[in-house]
Enzyme design. Sequence first.
Site, PDB file in Angstrom:
ATOM      1  N   ILE A 168       0.834  -1.201   0.000  1.00 55.58           N
ATOM      2  CA  ILE A 168       0.000   0.000   0.000  1.00 55.58           C
ATOM      3  C   ILE A 168       0.870   1.252   0.000  1.00 55.58           C
ATOM      4  O   ILE A 168       0.641   2.198  -0.769  1.00 55.58           O
ATOM      5  CB  ILE A 168      -0.974  -0.016   1.204  1.00 55.58           C
TER       6      ILE A 168
ATOM      7  N   ASP B  80      11.117   2.072   6.020  1.00 54.52           N
ATOM      8  CA  ASP B  80      10.638   0.683   6.019  1.00 54.52           C
ATOM      9  C   ASP B  80      11.711  -0.209   6.634  1.00 54.52           C
ATOM     10  O   ASP B  80      12.905   0.078   6.518  1.00 54.52           O
ATOM     11  CB  ASP B  80      10.331   0.227   4.568  1.00 54.52           C
TER      12      ASP B  80
ATOM     13  N   ASN C 233       7.638  -6.702   5.659  1.00 53.69           N
ATOM     14  CA  ASN C 233       6.694  -7.212   4.656  1.00 53.69           C
ATOM     15  C   ASN C 233       6.873  -6.444   3.353  1.00 53.69           C
ATOM     16  O   ASN C 233       5.917  -5.983   2.724  1.00 53.69           O
ATOM     17  CB  ASN C 233       5.237  -7.110   5.143  1.00 53.69           C
TER      18      ASN C 233
ATOM     19  N   LYS D  83       0.224  -7.277   9.809  1.00 54.60           N
ATOM     20  CA  LYS D  83      -1.150  -7.174   9.296  1.00 54.60           C
ATOM     21  C   LYS D  83      -1.898  -8.491   9.090  1.00 54.60           C
ATOM     22  O   LYS D  83      -2.986  -8.498   8.518  1.00 54.60           O
ATOM     23  CB  LYS D  83      -1.114  -6.401   7.987  1.00 54.60           C
TER      24      LYS D  83
ATOM     25  N   SER E 220      -8.384  -0.357   9.940  1.00 52.62           N
ATOM     26  CA  SER E 220      -8.839  -1.595   9.298  1.00 52.62           C
ATOM     27  C   SER E 220     -10.300  -1.893   9.596  1.00 52.62           C
ATOM     28  O   SER E 220     -10.795  -1.589  10.682  1.00 52.62           O
ATOM     29  CB  SER E 220      -7.982  -2.754   9.811  1.00 52.62           C
TER      30      SER E 220
ATOM     31  N   TYR F 263      -4.838  -8.873  15.671  1.00 55.78           N
ATOM     32  CA  TYR F 263      -4.539  -7.816  14.687  1.00 55.78           C
ATOM     33  C   TYR F 263      -5.599  -6.718  14.774  1.00 55.78           C
ATOM     34  O   TYR F 263      -5.281  -5.538  14.901  1.00 55.78           O
ATOM     35  CB  TYR F 263      -4.488  -8.400  13.268  1.00 55.78           C
TER      36      TYR F 263
ATOM     37  N   LYS G 205      -5.410  -2.570  15.948  1.00 54.88           N
ATOM     38  CA  LYS G 205      -5.876  -1.431  15.158  1.00 54.88           C
ATOM     39  C   LYS G 205      -6.913  -0.624  15.945  1.00 54.88           C
ATOM     40  O   LYS G 205      -6.903   0.604  15.960  1.00 54.88           O
ATOM     41  CB  LYS G 205      -6.468  -1.912  13.822  1.00 54.88           C
TER      42      LYS G 205
ATOM     43  N   TYR H  75      -9.573   0.383   6.160  1.00 59.49           N
ATOM     44  CA  TYR H  75      -9.514  -0.309   4.874  1.00 59.49           C
ATOM     45  C   TYR H  75     -10.376  -1.555   4.904  1.00 59.49           C
ATOM     46  O   TYR H  75     -10.359  -2.287   5.902  1.00 59.49           O
ATOM     47  CB  TYR H  75      -8.112  -0.821   4.575  1.00 59.49           C
TER      48      TYR H  75
ATOM     49  N   ASN I  21      -2.483 -11.975   0.986  1.00 60.76           N
ATOM     50  CA  ASN I  21      -3.933 -11.860   0.876  1.00 60.76           C
ATOM     51  C   ASN I  21      -4.416 -12.795  -0.226  1.00 60.76           C
ATOM     52  O   ASN I  21      -3.628 -13.481  -0.870  1.00 60.76           O
ATOM     53  CB  ASN I  21      -4.304 -10.407   0.555  1.00 60.76           C
TER      54      ASN I  21
HETATM   55  C1  WQD Z   1      -9.935 -12.699   2.312  1.00 63.99           C
HETATM   56  C2  WQD Z   1     -10.889 -13.887   2.189  1.00 63.99           C
HETATM   57  C3  WQD Z   1     -10.238 -15.720   3.576  1.00 63.99           C
HETATM   58  C4  WQD Z   1      -6.550 -16.602   1.356  1.00 63.99           C
HETATM   59  C5  WQD Z   1      -7.190  -8.468   4.959  1.00 63.99           C
HETATM   60  C6  WQD Z   1      -5.890  -7.892   5.430  1.00 63.99           C
HETATM   61  C7  WQD Z   1      -6.087  -7.190   6.743  1.00 63.99           C
HETATM   62  C8  WQD Z   1      -7.239  -6.219   6.649  1.00 63.99           C
HETATM   63  C9  WQD Z   1      -8.502  -6.899   6.154  1.00 63.99           C
HETATM   64  C10 WQD Z   1      -6.547  -3.991   6.285  1.00 63.99           C
HETATM   65  C11 WQD Z   1     -11.196 -14.537   3.539  1.00 63.99           C
HETATM   66  C12 WQD Z   1     -10.155 -16.099   2.106  1.00 63.99           C
HETATM   67  C13 WQD Z   1      -7.731 -16.013   1.770  1.00 63.99           C
HETATM   68  C14 WQD Z   1      -6.552 -17.925   0.874  1.00 63.99           C
HETATM   69  C15 WQD Z   1      -8.918 -18.023   1.251  1.00 63.99           C
HETATM   70  N1  WQD Z   1      -6.946  -5.154   5.779  1.00 63.99           N
HETATM   71  N2  WQD Z   1      -8.894 -16.731   1.713  1.00 63.99           N
HETATM   72  N3  WQD Z   1      -7.747 -18.594   0.844  1.00 63.99           N
HETATM   73  O1  WQD Z   1      -8.200 -11.861   6.142  1.00 63.99           O
HETATM   74  O2  WQD Z   1      -9.888 -10.309   5.027  1.00 63.99           O
HETATM   75  O3  WQD Z   1      -7.619  -9.481   5.825  1.00 63.99           O
HETATM   76  O4  WQD Z   1      -8.199  -7.493   4.895  1.00 63.99           O
HETATM   77  O5  WQD Z   1      -6.358  -3.720   7.399  1.00 63.99           O
HETATM   78  O6  WQD Z   1      -4.888  -6.515   7.043  1.00 63.99           O
HETATM   79  O7  WQD Z   1      -5.001  -8.961   5.617  1.00 63.99           O
HETATM   80  O8  WQD Z   1      -7.831 -10.924   3.804  1.00 63.99           O
HETATM   81  O9  WQD Z   1      -7.131 -11.876   1.658  1.00 63.99           O
HETATM   82  O10 WQD Z   1      -6.441 -13.059   3.800  1.00 63.99           O
HETATM   83  O11 WQD Z   1      -8.803 -13.136   3.074  1.00 63.99           O
HETATM   84  O12 WQD Z   1      -9.983 -18.659   1.217  1.00 63.99           O
HETATM   85  O13 WQD Z   1      -5.520 -18.525   0.477  1.00 63.99           O
HETATM   86  O14 WQD Z   1     -10.264 -14.889   1.405  1.00 63.99           O
HETATM   87  O15 WQD Z   1     -10.753 -16.796   4.352  1.00 63.99           O
HETATM   88  O16 WQD Z   1     -12.529 -15.007   3.504  1.00 63.99           O
HETATM   89  P1  WQD Z   1      -8.478 -10.714   5.255  1.00 63.99           P
HETATM   90  P2  WQD Z   1      -7.456 -12.270   3.055  1.00 63.99           P
END
Ligand code: WQD
Length: 356
Positions: free
Chosen positions: A20, A39, A43, A99, A139, A164, A168, A192, A215
């Site tokens: 980001i 930094d 990550n 994160k 978040s 986490y 936040k 976010y 992610n």
């Molecule tokens: C998204 C969906 C998983 C990986 C992120 C950031 C966090 C915050 C919120 C800002 C979920 C599914 C994922 C995989 C899967 N952002 N998934 N298989 O956990 O929502 O958190 O957004 O602050 O910092 O990390 O994101 O992309 O890990 O998961 O099924 O291999 O995808 O279960 O439903 P998450 P994510």
Amino acid sequence: MENSKKTFQTILITGGAGYIGSHCAVDLLEAGYNVVAIDNFVNSVGSSQDVLPPPLKGVEKITGKKVHFYYGDLLEKSVIQNIFQKHKIDCVIHFAAYKSVGESFHIPLNYYKNNLISTINLLEVMEEYGCYQMVFSSSCSVYGNPATLPITTKSPTGNATSTYGRTKYTSECILRDLSHAKSEWNIIALRYFNPAGAHNSGIIGEHPTKVAYANLMPFLGQVAIGERQHLTVYGNDYNTVDGTGVRDYIHIMDLCSGHLAALKKIESEHLKFKPYNLGIGKGLSVLELKNAFEEVNNVKIPHVILPRREGDVDALYCDASDSETELGWKPRFDAKDMCRDYWRWQTMNPKGYLHD
Ligand code: WQD
């Protein structure tokens, strides 16, 4: 207290070599700001000294402008003081944090120490140098498992479902209390939802340094390009359209324009502390995003279903109307744009950023 209409010149971005941070650096430079970045590569990709890391080399290539980069950890106050001694910082965009929802359950002390002490160190040095403007990377995880959807900034916070999310939420409490104690503080917290995609040049993108930080979108890209055999879908027994988790995916460049809008707001108004949601107000399931990626990029992404991940919730998507009316911000891109732009980055950089 009305801020005199001053224009910021120099912006410090913590975590500036990250996914980001680096994308926001492009927008800030193109908007005419000077950018200073720090930094510690926890990550992001880089070598451990003041050598411009690959993501910021990409930023300079895209913009044709220079980034002032410092390698260092916000847990060391002297590192931050050194930057404020060398640059007149008008505003800080504070991205740097651990994160991962899942990882935070396993190393909670690391998360509380890193995310909270770093923020406190930064705030103390900002106060020492008379810099009271901050855009804070918060978040949607501060909302926990919402009782109703869509989530507005009035929705209850404080019931985060992960360490986490609690870091936040606690950071927001610190910022809110600080702005109450000292009226000079002028802070926007941007909550976010799920950032995804890449700059349309394909020169910069998302390069998670470990699986825990990855992610969903990077996994889609890695499976599609053959770096990974299949996608693991964590749970298909959620109360959603197809049983898989629903999230509000927002194009990384929409997230960046949200930061620019927040900066302009702080430049022209004194808010003390105010949170805003950054999401597009539409929920997509894991399988829906996977299907969109396959369709847009004409690829196949095999998947397997595993049990739910700890801390995941069924569905999250927002109502960002106050970001539109008060910040003048509107998302421009949809999931297909995110998938198309991410795939361009992935095919141009099959192994992500390469070390120097
Ligand atoms: C998204 C969906 C998983 C990986 C992120 C950031 C966090 C915050 C919120 C800002 C979920 C599914 C994922 C995989 C899967 N952002 N998934 N298989 O956990 O929502 O958190 O957004 O602050 O910092 O990390 O994101 O992309 O890990 O998961 O099924 O291999 O995808 O279960 O439903 P998450 P994510």
